[in-house]
Design a protein around this motif. Structure first.
Motif, PDB file in Angstrom:
ATOM      1  N   TRP A 140       0.802  -1.096  -0.127  1.00 11.78           N
ATOM      2  CA  TRP A 140       0.053  -0.013   0.011  1.00 11.78           C
ATOM      3  C   TRP A 140       0.940   1.321  -0.134  1.00 11.78           C
ATOM      4  O   TRP A 140       1.936   1.043   0.262  1.00 11.78           O
ATOM      5  CB  TRP A 140      -0.994   0.084   1.254  1.00 11.78           C
ATOM      6  N   THR A 141       0.216   2.340  -0.327  1.00 13.33           N
ATOM      7  CA  THR A 141       0.891   3.470  -0.166  1.00 13.33           C
ATOM      8  C   THR A 141       0.578   4.487   0.859  1.00 13.33           C
ATOM      9  O   THR A 141      -0.370   4.638   1.383  1.00 13.33           O
ATOM     10  CB  THR A 141       1.001   4.203  -1.723  1.00 13.33           C
ATOM     11  N   GLY A 142       1.316   5.674   1.077  1.00 10.78           N
ATOM     12  CA  GLY A 142       1.016   6.637   1.931  1.00 10.78           C
ATOM     13  C   GLY A 142       2.286   7.802   2.043  1.00 10.78           C
ATOM     14  O   GLY A 142       3.099   7.737   1.271  1.00 10.78           O
ATOM     15  N   TRP A 143       2.324   8.415   3.122  1.00  9.44           N
ATOM     16  CA  TRP A 143       3.441   9.673   3.296  1.00  9.44           C
ATOM     17  C   TRP A 143       3.795   9.361   4.792  1.00  9.44           C
ATOM     18  O   TRP A 143       3.061   9.209   5.666  1.00  9.44           O
ATOM     19  CB  TRP A 143       2.792  10.689   2.624  1.00  9.44           C
ATOM     20  N   VAL A 144       5.043   9.614   4.820  1.00  9.13           N
ATOM     21  CA  VAL A 144       5.487   9.755   6.173  1.00  9.13           C
ATOM     22  C   VAL A 144       5.402  10.914   6.884  1.00  9.13           C
ATOM     23  O   VAL A 144       5.985  11.949   6.392  1.00  9.13           O
ATOM     24  CB  VAL A 144       7.255   9.439   6.266  1.00  9.13           C
ATOM     25  N   SER A 145       4.741  10.995   8.025  1.00  4.02           N
ATOM     26  CA  SER A 145       4.340  12.381   8.780  1.00  4.02           C
ATOM     27  C   SER A 145       5.494  12.700   9.936  1.00  4.02           C
ATOM     28  O   SER A 145       5.581  13.590  10.351  1.00  4.02           O
ATOM     29  CB  SER A 145       2.848  12.306   9.231  1.00  4.02           C
ATOM     30  N   TRP A 146       6.100  11.456  10.498  1.00  2.00           N
ATOM     31  CA  TRP A 146       7.181  11.541  11.549  1.00  2.00           C
ATOM     32  C   TRP A 146       8.070  10.467  11.520  1.00  2.00           C
ATOM     33  O   TRP A 146       7.749   9.083  11.352  1.00  2.00           O
ATOM     34  CB  TRP A 146       6.372  11.710  12.974  1.00  2.00           C
ATOM     35  N   VAL A 147       9.232  10.785  11.864  1.00  2.00           N
ATOM     36  CA  VAL A 147      10.373   9.809  11.801  1.00  2.00           C
ATOM     37  C   VAL A 147      10.662   9.850  13.524  1.00  2.00           C
ATOM     38  O   VAL A 147      11.217  10.656  14.123  1.00  2.00           O
ATOM     39  CB  VAL A 147      11.545  10.193  11.125  1.00  2.00           C
ATOM     40  N   MET A 148      10.397   8.529  14.023  1.00  2.68           N
ATOM     41  CA  MET A 148      10.558   8.345  15.381  1.00  2.68           C
ATOM     42  C   MET A 148      12.066   8.119  15.832  1.00  2.68           C
ATOM     43  O   MET A 148      12.667   8.657  16.689  1.00  2.68           O
ATOM     44  CB  MET A 148       9.673   7.249  15.979  1.00  2.68           C
ATOM     45  N   ASP A 149      12.558   7.245  14.989  1.00  2.00           N
ATOM     46  CA  ASP A 149      14.094   6.960  15.200  1.00  2.00           C
ATOM     47  C   ASP A 149      14.524   6.122  13.617  1.00  2.00           C
ATOM     48  O   ASP A 149      13.648   6.332  12.900  1.00  2.00           O
ATOM     49  CB  ASP A 149      14.062   5.976  16.498  1.00  2.00           C
ATOM     50  N   GLY A 150      15.766   5.626  13.744  1.00  5.27           N
ATOM     51  CA  GLY A 150      16.024   5.136  12.258  1.00  5.27           C
ATOM     52  C   GLY A 150      15.362   3.858  11.866  1.00  5.27           C
ATOM     53  O   GLY A 150      15.547   3.680  10.687  1.00  5.27           O
ATOM     54  N   ASP A 151      14.389   3.307  12.507  1.00  5.62           N
ATOM     55  CA  ASP A 151      13.946   2.152  12.040  1.00  5.62           C
ATOM     56  C   ASP A 151      12.208   2.005  12.530  1.00  5.62           C
ATOM     57  O   ASP A 151      11.730   1.242  12.172  1.00  5.62           O
ATOM     58  CB  ASP A 151      14.611   0.968  12.623  1.00  5.62           C
ATOM     59  N   THR A 152      11.899   3.193  12.765  1.00  2.43           N
ATOM     60  CA  THR A 152      10.311   3.499  13.137  1.00  2.43           C
ATOM     61  C   THR A 152       9.953   4.696  12.679  1.00  2.43           C
ATOM     62  O   THR A 152      10.563   5.762  12.984  1.00  2.43           O
ATOM     63  CB  THR A 152      10.134   3.211  14.479  1.00  2.43           C
ATOM     64  N   VAL A 153       8.768   4.743  11.709  1.00  5.23           N
ATOM     65  CA  VAL A 153       8.055   5.892  11.385  1.00  5.23           C
ATOM     66  C   VAL A 153       6.626   5.792  11.440  1.00  5.23           C
ATOM     67  O   VAL A 153       6.098   4.779  11.766  1.00  5.23           O
ATOM     68  CB  VAL A 153       8.313   5.992   9.828  1.00  5.23           C
ATOM     69  N   LEU A 154       6.236   7.287  11.418  1.00  3.04           N
ATOM     70  CA  LEU A 154       4.473   7.207  11.594  1.00  3.04           C
ATOM     71  C   LEU A 154       4.210   7.498  10.149  1.00  3.04           C
ATOM     72  O   LEU A 154       4.773   8.559   9.566  1.00  3.04           O
ATOM     73  CB  LEU A 154       4.142   8.174  12.391  1.00  3.04           C
ATOM     74  N   LEU A 155       3.442   7.004   9.582  1.00  2.00           N
ATOM     75  CA  LEU A 155       2.891   7.174   8.112  1.00  2.00           C
ATOM     76  C   LEU A 155       1.438   7.226   8.059  1.00  2.00           C
ATOM     77  O   LEU A 155       0.733   6.566   8.862  1.00  2.00           O
ATOM     78  CB  LEU A 155       3.645   6.310   7.195  1.00  2.00           C
ATOM     79  N   VAL A 156       0.888   7.978   7.179  1.00  2.00           N
ATOM     80  CA  VAL A 156      -0.624   8.129   6.818  1.00  2.00           C
ATOM     81  C   VAL A 156      -0.730   7.360   5.381  1.00  2.00           C
ATOM     82  O   VAL A 156      -0.176   7.589   4.489  1.00  2.00           O
ATOM     83  CB  VAL A 156      -1.144   9.278   6.710  1.00  2.00           C
ATOM     84  N   ARG A 157      -1.786   6.415   5.713  1.00  2.00           N
ATOM     85  CA  ARG A 157      -1.995   5.424   4.423  1.00  2.00           C
ATOM     86  C   ARG A 157      -2.898   6.481   3.732  1.00  2.00           C
ATOM     87  O   ARG A 157      -3.773   6.991   4.336  1.00  2.00           O
ATOM     88  CB  ARG A 157      -2.705   4.271   5.000  1.00  2.00           C
ATOM     89  N   HIS A 158      -2.743   6.316   2.455  1.00  2.00           N
ATOM     90  CA  HIS A 158      -3.367   7.085   1.345  1.00  2.00           C
ATOM     91  C   HIS A 158      -4.885   6.661   1.568  1.00  2.00           C
ATOM     92  O   HIS A 158      -5.150   5.320   1.596  1.00  2.00           O
ATOM     93  CB  HIS A 158      -3.107   6.950  -0.039  1.00  2.00           C
TER      94      HIS A 158
END
Length: 165
Positions: free
Chosen positions: A25-43
């Motif tokens: 699926w696709t989305g966009w990254v809204s926040w980077v928590m650390d080097g291996d974890t992100v928050l993203l919003v699914r389209h």
């Protein structure tokens, strides 16, 4: 042929015995928590998803190299459209998946640049082991000072996480 035998044969021949199907699926990254974890919003959705990038382990934010790893992931992903090859959830309830921007595998880029270790939960050896050996040999990123570079797995054993869990 009895149903259970037929079902077993179909599963075995199709290669799905014990395998977990992935969803892309696709989305966009809204926040980077650390080097291996992100928050993203699914389209098409409003709520962000916490995604742990599959196959890598970046330093904890409070350990040496943690801020540099987070900054590297920020440069690669923040506010960018991404493709997620969703692999399900980990033992902590986070989504786990491969993340790419314009066809570039961000997990591979983090390991190649020496900002993360190749890692697979339980086995320890991840899909990017060759890239990690290359980064270590070339003393790239965190591996420039091998006496300081401690894998996050080992760091957590001695110090716990930065969040006290």
């Amino acid at each position: 042929m009895k149903c259970w035998a037929h079902c077993w044969l179909v599963l075995a021949l199709s290669g799905h015995w014990g395998a977990q199907a992935s969803e892309v699926w696709t989305g966009w990254v809204s926040w980077v928590m650390d080097g291996d974890t992100v928050l993203l919003v699914r389209h098409g959705q409003l709520e962000p998803v916490k995604l742990r990038i599959d196959g890598i382990d970046a330093p904890e934010i409070c350990q040496p190299g943690g801020v540099q790893a987070r900054d590297a992931m920020t440069r690669l992903a923040l506010r960018k459209s991404v493709e997620v090859d969703d692999r399900g959830q980990d033992v902590y309830g986070r989504q786990v998946g491969r993340l790419s921007v314009d066809g570039v595998d961000l997990g591979a880029e983090m390991v190649r640049s020496g900002m993360a270790w190749a890692y697979r939960f339980e086995t320890g050896k991840g899909p990017y082991a060759g890239l990690q050996r290359q980064a270590q040999t070339q003393k790239t990123g965190l591996f420039a000072a091998p006496e300081v570079a401690m894998s996050p797995h080992v760091f957590r054993k001695f110090h716990g996480t930065c969040h006290g869990n």
